[in-house]
Write a protein that holds these residues in place. Structure first.
Motif, PDB file in Angstrom:
ATOM      1  N   SER A  21      37.186  62.613  -5.681  1.00 37.03           N
ATOM      2  CA  SER A  21      38.449  61.794  -5.509  1.00 37.03           C
ATOM      3  C   SER A  21      37.633  61.018  -5.967  1.00 37.03           C
ATOM      4  N   GLU A  22      38.747  59.831  -6.440  1.00 34.45           N
ATOM      5  CA  GLU A  22      38.514  57.958  -6.524  1.00 34.45           C
ATOM      6  C   GLU A  22      38.218  57.416  -5.115  1.00 34.45           C
ATOM      7  N   SER A  23      38.433  57.867  -3.847  1.00 32.35           N
ATOM      8  CA  SER A  23      37.010  57.041  -2.479  1.00 32.35           C
ATOM      9  C   SER A  23      35.699  57.736  -2.623  1.00 32.35           C
ATOM     10  N   ASN A  24      35.996  58.877  -2.827  1.00 31.19           N
ATOM     11  CA  ASN A  24      34.691  59.509  -3.009  1.00 31.19           C
ATOM     12  C   ASN A  24      33.773  58.662  -3.955  1.00 31.19           C
ATOM     13  N   ALA A  25      34.055  58.494  -5.201  1.00 34.16           N
ATOM     14  CA  ALA A  25      33.059  58.031  -6.274  1.00 34.16           C
ATOM     15  C   ALA A  25      32.823  57.168  -5.774  1.00 34.16           C
ATOM     16  N   TYR A  26      34.418  56.384  -5.313  1.00 31.98           N
ATOM     17  CA  TYR A  26      33.648  54.395  -4.896  1.00 31.98           C
ATOM     18  C   TYR A  26      32.564  54.044  -4.230  1.00 31.98           C
ATOM     19  N   CYS A  27      32.173  55.650  -3.115  1.00 29.84           N
ATOM     20  CA  CYS A  27      31.675  56.218  -2.061  1.00 29.84           C
ATOM     21  C   CYS A  27      30.473  56.497  -2.621  1.00 29.84           C
ATOM     22  N   TYR A  28      30.105  57.165  -3.250  1.00 27.74           N
ATOM     23  CA  TYR A  28      28.859  57.411  -3.937  1.00 27.74           C
ATOM     24  C   TYR A  28      28.657  56.278  -5.367  1.00 27.74           C
ATOM     25  N   LEU A  29      29.014  55.232  -5.358  1.00 31.51           N
ATOM     26  CA  LEU A  29      28.675  53.945  -6.235  1.00 31.51           C
ATOM     27  C   LEU A  29      28.302  53.073  -5.413  1.00 31.51           C
ATOM     28  N   GLY A  30      28.626  52.952  -4.425  1.00 31.99           N
ATOM     29  CA  GLY A  30      28.283  52.269  -3.211  1.00 31.99           C
ATOM     30  C   GLY A  30      27.011  53.525  -2.224  1.00 31.99           C
ATOM     31  N   ASN A  31      26.393  54.008  -2.412  1.00 35.25           N
ATOM     32  CA  ASN A  31      25.566  54.711  -2.211  1.00 35.25           C
ATOM     33  C   ASN A  31      23.936  54.715  -3.324  1.00 35.25           C
ATOM     34  N   VAL A  32      24.886  54.363  -4.633  1.00 32.20           N
ATOM     35  CA  VAL A  32      24.005  54.081  -5.364  1.00 32.20           C
ATOM     36  C   VAL A  32      23.594  52.709  -5.274  1.00 32.20           C
ATOM     37  N   ALA A  33      24.704  51.723  -5.215  1.00 29.42           N
ATOM     38  CA  ALA A  33      23.977  50.406  -5.140  1.00 29.42           C
ATOM     39  C   ALA A  33      22.738  49.875  -3.276  1.00 29.42           C
ATOM     40  N   PHE A  34      23.331  50.886  -2.441  1.00 30.16           N
ATOM     41  CA  PHE A  34      22.654  50.534  -1.691  1.00 30.16           C
ATOM     42  C   PHE A  34      21.241  51.339  -1.748  1.00 30.16           C
ATOM     43  N   LYS A  35      21.112  52.160  -2.840  1.00 35.17           N
ATOM     44  CA  LYS A  35      19.861  52.187  -2.718  1.00 35.17           C
ATOM     45  C   LYS A  35      18.800  51.085  -3.707  1.00 35.17           C
ATOM     46  N   ILE A  36      19.481  50.758  -4.806  1.00 32.64           N
ATOM     47  CA  ILE A  36      19.542  49.841  -5.968  1.00 32.64           C
ATOM     48  C   ILE A  36      18.948  48.457  -4.953  1.00 32.64           C
ATOM     49  N   PHE A  37      20.425  47.780  -4.351  1.00 33.13           N
ATOM     50  CA  PHE A  37      20.163  46.925  -3.474  1.00 33.13           C
ATOM     51  C   PHE A  37      20.106  47.101  -1.426  1.00 33.13           C
ATOM     52  N   ASN A  38      19.040  47.175  -1.530  1.00 29.42           N
ATOM     53  CA  ASN A  38      18.582  47.201  -0.090  1.00 29.42           C
ATOM     54  C   ASN A  38      18.112  46.153   0.435  1.00 29.42           C
ATOM     55  N   THR A  39      18.252  44.939   0.009  1.00 28.84           N
ATOM     56  CA  THR A  39      17.735  44.121   0.013  1.00 28.84           C
ATOM     57  C   THR A  39      18.952  42.879   1.599  1.00 28.84           C
ATOM     58  N   PHE A  40      18.486  42.473   2.282  1.00 27.33           N
ATOM     59  CA  PHE A  40      19.374  41.895   3.307  1.00 27.33           C
ATOM     60  C   PHE A  40      20.742  40.735   2.449  1.00 27.33           C
ATOM     61  N   GLU A  41      20.019  40.388   2.060  1.00 24.18           N
ATOM     62  CA  GLU A  41      20.777  39.428   0.988  1.00 24.18           C
ATOM     63  C   GLU A  41      21.573  39.877   0.136  1.00 24.18           C
ATOM     64  N   LEU A  42      21.283  41.127  -0.278  1.00 27.47           N
ATOM     65  CA  LEU A  42      22.008  41.882  -1.604  1.00 27.47           C
ATOM     66  C   LEU A  42      22.980  43.488  -1.129  1.00 27.47           C
ATOM     67  N   LEU A  43      22.732  42.979   0.293  1.00 25.71           N
ATOM     68  CA  LEU A  43      23.542  44.222   0.865  1.00 25.71           C
ATOM     69  C   LEU A  43      25.183  44.123   0.735  1.00 25.71           C
ATOM     70  N   HIS A  44      26.055  43.101   0.164  1.00 31.51           N
ATOM     71  CA  HIS A  44      27.382  42.657   0.162  1.00 31.51           C
ATOM     72  C   HIS A  44      27.478  43.975  -0.787  1.00 31.51           C
ATOM     73  N   ILE A  45      27.023  44.320  -1.543  1.00 30.51           N
ATOM     74  CA  ILE A  45      27.084  44.545  -3.223  1.00 30.51           C
ATOM     75  C   ILE A  45      27.722  46.440  -2.319  1.00 30.51           C
ATOM     76  N   PRO A  46      26.348  46.601  -2.204  1.00 27.40           N
ATOM     77  CA  PRO A  46      27.050  48.190  -1.644  1.00 27.40           C
ATOM     78  C   PRO A  46      28.009  48.279  -1.159  1.00 27.40           C
ATOM     79  N   TYR A  47      28.308  47.177   0.181  1.00 26.84           N
ATOM     80  CA  TYR A  47      29.180  47.410   1.103  1.00 26.84           C
ATOM     81  C   TYR A  47      30.674  46.640   0.530  1.00 26.84           C
ATOM     82  N   ASP A  48      30.947  45.862  -0.055  1.00 24.88           N
ATOM     83  CA  ASP A  48      32.471  45.809  -1.240  1.00 24.88           C
ATOM     84  C   ASP A  48      32.324  47.176  -1.833  1.00 24.88           C
ATOM     85  N   TYR A  49      31.129  48.065  -2.019  1.00 26.81           N
ATOM     86  CA  TYR A  49      32.247  49.602  -2.476  1.00 26.81           C
ATOM     87  C   TYR A  49      32.277  50.852  -1.336  1.00 26.81           C
TER      88      TYR A  49
END
Length: 700
Positions: free
Chosen positions: A10-38
């Motif tokens: 689903s599209e919702s699951n797709a954005y959740c997947y992108l959030g998980n990917v972003a969380f692995k890449i942008f996992n420092t405190f100041e960059l957590l807003h990126i996965p959070y938005d997904y």
């Protein structure tokens, strides 16, 4: 994106997947807003997306999202996943009290479910039972666990549900300071208790030493260090400093030269170590002063000129020291030594001066020194006797009458004091003098006498003389200018600047026109009925000949000019000049009632120190003319000054250059043949250095 949607269902699951990917890449405190938005976008598409809610909790620490996640899992029957997630989210137990009662009851139901396996099940339930008012169940469950969150323990202890001994038994070592907050003695007592029971003392020795130090148990610091492997402990810079600082507090002895050399050589990035190093040096200097007093030798100077005192004050005034727990103790100790030192120094000077006076051959300067020493030593009755004796031989002066008034006032004889001050004021006015000390004593004493009244007009006139005299005390001296009596002024090139250049005057700005909101601050002893006027105005100069920041801030972003002025040192009546002192905001706030004139006009926050400012000030006028004096025919209504050079900013408009040249030529035409001409310069970027401005002379 279509491929990601297809793979995730689903599209919702797709954005959740992108959030998980972003969380692995942008996992420092100041960059957590990126996965959070997904994850947030995923929730918009499907409000029941469990993994997206879990992602929001992990990236935004939102306990509500965790609760939604748990509710959805419980509804779906996935109890195993609930246990895993609650185990990973244990740190949020400190925030459980923010939940609504219904949500708390839901979590209770979930955690009491035998099918939900959570590693911290009991810890959760202890908190939930307590917050739901079921303290007995909470305490009963506490017997089953070794440690409980300090935040829950504190609330249970404060409510009276458990006693202190039991509360402490459920805490980790690192939580003790949180439990006791700033009660360093209690913290030390608990650490020392645990230390005494511990078989592997090396694991806790650092904590107990640090806690003993904060509790000011310096003897305990020394004994604990000596009980253990001292060399191993002292390999740590922090503990090394704590040990030797404690020695300075316990024993007022010379420091071993090797120890002193090592401490002076400590170069650490750790702020705590830096501050401890300052404290060591401060206490060392204080001990030197103390030992000097103990020797009972004659003191050759007042303490303000003693090197160890100067160094101590410098350390105390550093911003790093302000919030340290030893600051007040060290400051008070230094003040006490200052009083003892100066009392001893002035007593010796008083005795010497008194002997010389009795032997005769005393001049006016020596007599006034005796007066000053008499005041410092509280010899007021003696002072009254010698001044009365002097007045029987010569006519009273403003100075001797004021000293007599001071002696009476210090003895509590206000009527007699006021009479002498009044006589001193009469002489001051008669001989057209100004003395802010005499005026201050006269007016302030009148306020203490109910049967004395000074007319409003007289007070107003005296206040003007008071402020003029204070300003006059700030004279030009060798140390004001760093470059042969020259100061620099960064300015916009506008109609006001042109007018001031052509007509030879300095404009003094009012408080409202300044760019620093805490400039000329509101102080209790400034303005209103106080003697110091609040209507002072200032004209700022700098010792900084080439400041990129000042070109930007004060010279129209490099489109303005820099004027170089030479000062001869003579100033009109009521105008003063001095360097600005830069101080930490905390120190300024602490000392706001000390040296109020300097605090008001000649002190700025340390942020402005790059300006290296010198200022002219007055409350008489917002404008003062200047010219280069030619003796013996001088105009004392003007400042003795002249323009040496004008430098054009790096971005100075080329079409205005001719106007500057005409202004300089008109100045040079009236200069005497033996007088240096005004030079035109311009700022430029050197091809070999693109990181600094340089100046070069321009032919006109």
């Amino acid at each position: 994106m279509k491929r990601i949607i297809d793979e995730n269902g689903s599209e919702s699951n797709a954005y959740c997947y992108l959030g998980n990917v972003a969380f692995k890449i942008f996992n420092t405190f100041e960059l957590l807003h990126i996965p959070y938005d997904y994850y947030q976008f995923s929730i918009k598409l499907d409000s029941e997306n469990i993994e997206a809610h879990w992602g929001i909790f992990n990236t935004g620490h939102d306990i509500v999202s965790l609760l939604v996640c748990i509710k959805l899992l419980y509804k779906s029957g996935n109890k195993k996943s609930i246990g895993t997630r609650l185990t990973n989210a244990y740190y949020i137990t400190r925030n459980l009290n923010t939940l609504e009662k219904d949500d708390m009851l839901f979590l209770k139901e979930v955690l009491e479910d035998d099918d939900v396996e959570c590693h911290y099940k009991y810890e959760y339930l202890i908190s939930i039972y307590f917050y739901l008012g079921e303290s007995d169940k909470s305490i009963e469950l506490m017997e089953s666990v070794k440690y409980v969150s300090v935040f829950v323990i504190k609330e249970m202890f404060n409510s009276g549900a458990i006693d202190k001994k039991y509360a402490l038994s459920k805490l980790f070592d690192f939580e003790i300071s949180i439990f006791f907050e700033d009660d360093y003695e209690q913290i030390f007592q608990e650490f020392f208790y645990r230390y005494s029971l511990c078989e592997e003392k090396e694991k806790v020795v650092s904590s107990v030493i640090s806690s003993a130090f904060k509790a000011k148990r310096f003897d305990s610091v020394i004994s604990i260090c000596n009980e253990n492997q001292l060399n191993k402990i002292l390999a740590d810079n922090k503990l090394y400093l704590i040990f030797y600082i404690s020695n300075l507090f316990v024993m007022n002895e010379d420091i071993d030269l090797d120890v002193l050399a090592k401490i002076k050589g400590i170069n650490s990035r750790d702020n705590e170590v830096k501050i401890l190093r300052k404290i060591f040096l401060l206490k060392k200097n204080i001990n030197l002063i103390s030992r000097q007093l103990e020797r009972d030798e004659e003191l050759d100077c007042d303490i303000e000129h003693y090197v160890s005192y100067i160094d101590s004050k410098s350390i105390l005034d550093s911003s790093a020291m302000n919030n340290h727990f030893l600051y007040a103790d060290l400051s008070d100790e230094l003040k006490n030594l200052e009083m003892i030192w100066n009392a001893k120094f002035y007593r010796r000077r008083f005795d010497e001066s008194k002997t010389m006076f009795l032997n005769g051959g005393f001049d006016e300067k020596s007599f006034m020194e005796l007066v000053s020493y008499s005041v410092e030593c509280s010899e007021f009755s003696y002072l009254i006797d010698i001044i009365k004796d002097l007045h029987s031989k010569i006519k009273p002066t403003m100075t001797t009458l004021n000293a007599l008034g001071v002696a009476y006032q210090r003895l509590g004889k206000l009527k007699e004091a006021f009479k002498e001050y009044e006589h001193a004021i009469e002489l001051m006015i008669k001989f057209n003098q100004k003395n802010h000390v005499v005026i201050g004593n006269y007016i302030e004493t009148s306020k203490l006498l109910s049967n004395v009244s000074i007319s409003k007009d007289k007070v107003g006139n005296l206040k003007k003389l008071f402020n003029d005299d204070i300003s006059n005390h700030f004279k030009w001296n060798t140390f004001i200018a760093n470059r042969r009596s020259t100061l620099f002024k960064y300015s916009y090139f506008n109609i006001n600047t042109i007018d001031s250049l052509i007509n030879g005057y300095f404009y003094l700005s009012s408080r409202e026109q300044l760019n620093d909101p805490v400039e000329m601050p509101t102080l209790e002893r400034i303005g209103g009925e106080n003697l110091i006027d609040s209507d002072y105005k200032i004209c700022s100069f700098s010792n900084n000949i080439n400041s990129m920041l000042m070109w930007s801030h004060y010279a129209d972003e490099h489109k303005g000019i820099l004027v170089e002025y030479w000062f001869g040192g003579e100033f009109p009546d009521g105008f003063g000049i001095d360097k600005v002192t830069y101080s930490d905001e905390f120190i300024r706030n602490r000392e706001r009632d000390l040296y109020v004139f300097n605090q008001y006009l000649l002190t700025k926050n340390s942020d402005w120190s790059y300006e290296n400012e010198v200022r002219i000030f007055s409350c008489k006028s917002n404008k003062v003319n200047y010219e280069n004096y030619t003796y013996p025919n001088v105009d004392r209504e003007k400042i003795n000054a002249k323009i040496c050079s004008i430098t054009l900013g790096y971005k100075f408009p080329s079409h205005k250059k001719d106007l500057v040249c005409k202004i300089i030529n008109s100045m040079n035409q009236i200069r005497k043949t033996n007088e240096d001409k005004v030079v035109l310069k311009e700022a430029y970027m050197d091809e070999g250095d693109h990181f600094a401005l340089k100046y070069r002379i321009v032919d006109i």
